[in-house]
Design an enzyme around this catalytic site. Structure first.
Site, short mmCIF file in Angstrom:
data_model
loop_
_atom_site.label_atom_id
_atom_site.label_comp_id
_atom_site.label_asym_id
_atom_site.label_seq_id
_atom_site.Cartn_x
_atom_site.Cartn_y
_atom_site.Cartn_z
N ASP A 14 -1.75 0.36 11.77
CA ASP A 14 -1.83 1.70 11.38
C ASP A 14 -2.58 2.70 12.52
O ASP A 14 -2.07 2.40 13.75
CB ASP A 14 -2.68 1.85 10.18
CG ASP A 14 -2.49 2.87 9.38
OD1 ASP A 14 -2.50 4.17 9.24
OD2 ASP A 14 -1.92 2.58 8.32
N HIS A 40 -6.30 7.58 8.55
CA HIS A 40 -5.19 6.83 7.53
C HIS A 40 -5.65 5.40 7.69
O HIS A 40 -5.66 4.54 6.77
CB HIS A 40 -3.77 7.07 8.10
CG HIS A 40 -2.90 6.79 7.30
ND1 HIS A 40 -2.11 5.53 7.35
CD2 HIS A 40 -2.17 7.22 6.37
CE1 HIS A 40 -1.24 5.45 6.44
NE2 HIS A 40 -1.27 6.34 5.69
N ASN A 77 7.69 7.82 1.06
CA ASN A 77 7.26 8.89 0.02
C ASN A 77 8.26 10.08 0.01
O ASN A 77 7.76 11.33 -0.30
CB ASN A 77 5.80 9.39 0.76
CG ASN A 77 4.69 8.49 0.68
OD1 ASN A 77 4.83 7.37 0.20
ND2 ASN A 77 3.50 8.95 1.44
N SER A 81 1.40 4.60 1.00
CA SER A 81 0.47 4.13 2.20
C SER A 81 -0.60 3.57 1.53
O SER A 81 -1.18 2.32 1.95
CB SER A 81 0.17 5.02 3.07
OG SER A 81 1.06 5.28 4.32
#
Length: 395
Positions: A138, A170, A269, A345
């Site tokens: 990530d 994130h 998404n 996520s």
């Protein structure tokens, strides 16, 4: 077979080399296109890497190369004939999968555990993830987070010019959901599914939240080399319906599974339900990568969660992905070093954490781990095209 460069690509190319033919593939790239590539097995110096036209990820049998249009044409012709060069694809740009959140607490009692932990049954499981290594690829990890004090988190950066420190947030959030604490030092509810798992945080996305295919592949190879049973990837790129999945990432995933490493990735998404449902994105749309969709606290499909819309990619399981509370890289008002965000996520590390619990309890790895994880799914009153096998459940 080849894929032309287009929007959302870096200008570099990925080259899949036939299994057990990496050395021959390197020679063939040099012969047909004049491309010199060094291998991760060679421990090349910075100067040697700079002088090379590309890098071969030895364990995956995949090269990333700088190539002119003429060189790409030569590589593509070689891929269409029998030999060690199998596939040529344009390298894609990828990004973190999260969306703006209301910041509101979930409509359940979260005084002890987050709704996500309760939804997957992690709070009731005797498994903790102890002895299992989980890689979160990530934006890195905030190593100074008080909830992880005294806990070893192995980090590595695959983003040129940036350390593994997470200036985005994130990655720290995803690490927290997958393997954060059950009794946070800074207070608040417990939020980590596999709270005793060994964490490997690979920075494959920049502090701005963007990266490329080659960074992901480098992180996957690193995870395999370190014996990680699970790789969690809350990232990807949107695709149009009918777009073929990446043959290169599919081979990377099958080779990882053969070495005992299961890759779990966010479905994407881009949907805007009920009006539109977008297909599972890259690389989660590969058959050998477990794709994760998102549900809310009421076990309804999240409005943004991508789904199965054609024969290319499908959702395999879903996890909690709305109003998810987890660790953050900096102070966030009343929540301190924590934040609530949403996205596939956020669902992905929940599934990855459960995978670590299953791996600990059953000693399962690779395809067996996938099978046991899939069998755990709690059936929901929703189409399988949206939720696959259902809401993942801890053993």
């Amino acid at each position: 077979m080849s894929q032309p460069t287009g929007a959302g690509t870096t200008g570099r190319y990925l080259v899949l080399l036939e299994d057990r033919s990496v050395a021959a593939g390197a020679r063939e790239m040099s012969r047909v296109a004049g491309i010199t590539a060094t291998s991760t097995a060679d421990h090349a110096t910075t100067a040697e890497l700079a002088a090379a036209d590309g890098l071969i990820f030895q364990d995956l049998g995949i090269a990333v190369v700088d190539a002119t249009p003429d060189q790409v044409a030569r590589l593509s012709r070689a891929a269409e004939s029998p030999g060690p060069i199998a596939v040529v694809e344009a390298e894609r740009v990828v990004q973190a999968y999260d969306t703006a959140d209301t910041g509101q607490a979930a409509a359940v009692d979260e005084s002890v555990f987050t709704w996500g932990l309760q939804a997957v049954g992690a709070n009731l499981s005797s498994a903790t993830g102890k002895g299992v290594r989980i890689a979160v690829l990530d934006t890195g990890f905030a190593a100074d987070h008080p909830d992880f004090a005294g806990r070893a988190v192995i980090t590595n950066s695959f983003i040129e010019g940036e350390t593994a420190d997470d200036a985005h947030g994130h990655g720290t959030h995803c690490v927290g959901s997958a393997a954060g604490p059950r009794t946070p030092a800074s207070g608040g509810p417990g939020y980590g599914v596999a709270h005793e798992a060994e964490v490997y945080a690979g920075k494959v996305l920049s502090n701005a939240g963007f990266g490329s295919d080659s960074g992901i592949l480098a992180g996957i190879e690193w995870a395999i080399a370190n014996g990680c049973a699970v790789v969690s990837m809350s990232l990807g790129a949107a695709v149009r319906p009918g777009t073929p999945h990446s043959l290169i990432f599919e081979q990377a995933a099958t080779r990882a599974l053969a070495k005992g490493t299961l890759i779990i990735a966010a479905a994407g998404n881009e949907s805007r339900r009920p009006g539109s449902v977008n297909p599972v994105g890259h690389p989660a749309n590969c058959p050998s990568i477990l794709a994760v969709g998102a549900v809310d606290v009421h076990r309804g499909i999240a409005f943004f969660s991508c789904g199965t819309v054609d024969a290319v990619g499908q959702v395999d399981l879903v996890g909690p992905g709305v109003d998810v509370y987890s660790s953050w890289n900096r102070e966030d008002g009343a929540l301190g070093r924590h934040k609530r965000i949403q996205g596939t996520s956020m669902a992905t590390p929940h599934v990855a954490g459960v995978a670590a619990l299953v791996a600990e309890k059953h000693g399962a790895r690779g395809w067996e781990l996938w099978a046991r994880l899939a069998q755990s799914g709690r059936r929901l009153d929703l189409p399988s095209t949206d939720v696959g096998g259902g809401l993942v459940q801890a053993p």
